[in-house]
Design a protein around this motif. Structure first.
Motif: not given
Length: 209
Positions: A1-5, A7-12, A148-152, A157-164
């Motif tokens: 995605m363009a610009g700032k990436r 944020e990734l999600l953790n399991d919590t 209260g999750l900033s930058g998401f 979700g897609r970026r989290t999946f691919i990264t994991q």
């Protein structure tokens, strides 16, 4: 995605998102599937909106163990054929969605608000009325804002999946090519942009040579 990436999600945080669906949404069973299609299957909002029940059904009409995006089930003419094995959590929620909201192979997997509460006098009212991609994007924005999750964003979700998957694919005997196919990227360079280097991994691999 363009610009700032995004944020990734953790399991919590993923668990918090699923709880939010149950506590804040009118149709939690539908919205939990939306969240899991993003974070456990790596689908874009526009792809989630286009999914039909046939994409997750086997030949016998039951729930398959994969999301089949090949051939006539491909989501776009320019897209790539891909088969995404269904994460156990996602499959369980899809089964629950099918139980609560009956439908056939040609019906959207993710129905619009109107289609979720059809006119009982019009049996065709639910047919082919999907939740719009923009509505899915807005749902993610509302969810992250209220948690209260900033930058998401809807891309988190897609970026989290691919990264994991990229981090763990070698443990499963795969390669970056497998990550590319799961993500539906036409270029391996796009897949590589999701993968951060690890100095510790580089040190470990030298000991294996």
């Amino acid at each position: 995605m363009a610009g700032k990436r995004a944020e990734l999600l953790n399991d919590t945080q993923v668990k918090a998102c699923l709880r939010w669906c149950g506590e804040r949404r009118r149709y939690p069973h539908r919205d939990r599937v939306v969240v899991l299609l993003s974070v456990r299957a790596g689908l874009r909002a526009v792809e989630i909106a286009k999914l039909r029940r046939a994409h997750v059904m086997d030949d016998g009409g039951g729930i398959a163990d994969v999301i089949d995006l090949r051939g006539k089930l491909r989501l776009s003419k320019k897209g790539t054929d891909r088969v995404i094995p269904m994460h156990a959590d996602l499959r369980a929620h899809v089964i629950e969605l099918f139980r609560i909201v009956p439908g056939g192979p040609d019906d959207p997997l993710i129905l619009s608000e109107r289609a979720m509460r059809p006119n009982p006098d019009d049996p065709e009212d639910r047919r082919l009325v999907c939740m719009a991609a923009n509505s899915i994007v807005l749902m993610f924005g509302q969810m992250y804002g209220e948690l209260g999750l900033s930058g998401f964003s809807s891309h988190s979700g897609r970026r989290t999946f691919i990264t994991q998957v990229a981090d763990r694919i070698t443990e499963a005997g795969g390669s970056l090519r497998d990550v590319q196919q799961l993500a539906g990227h036409t270029s391996l360079n796009t897949t590589q942009s999701y993968v951060d280097g690890s100095d510790e991994a580089k040190r470990r691999v030298m000991k294996l040579l």
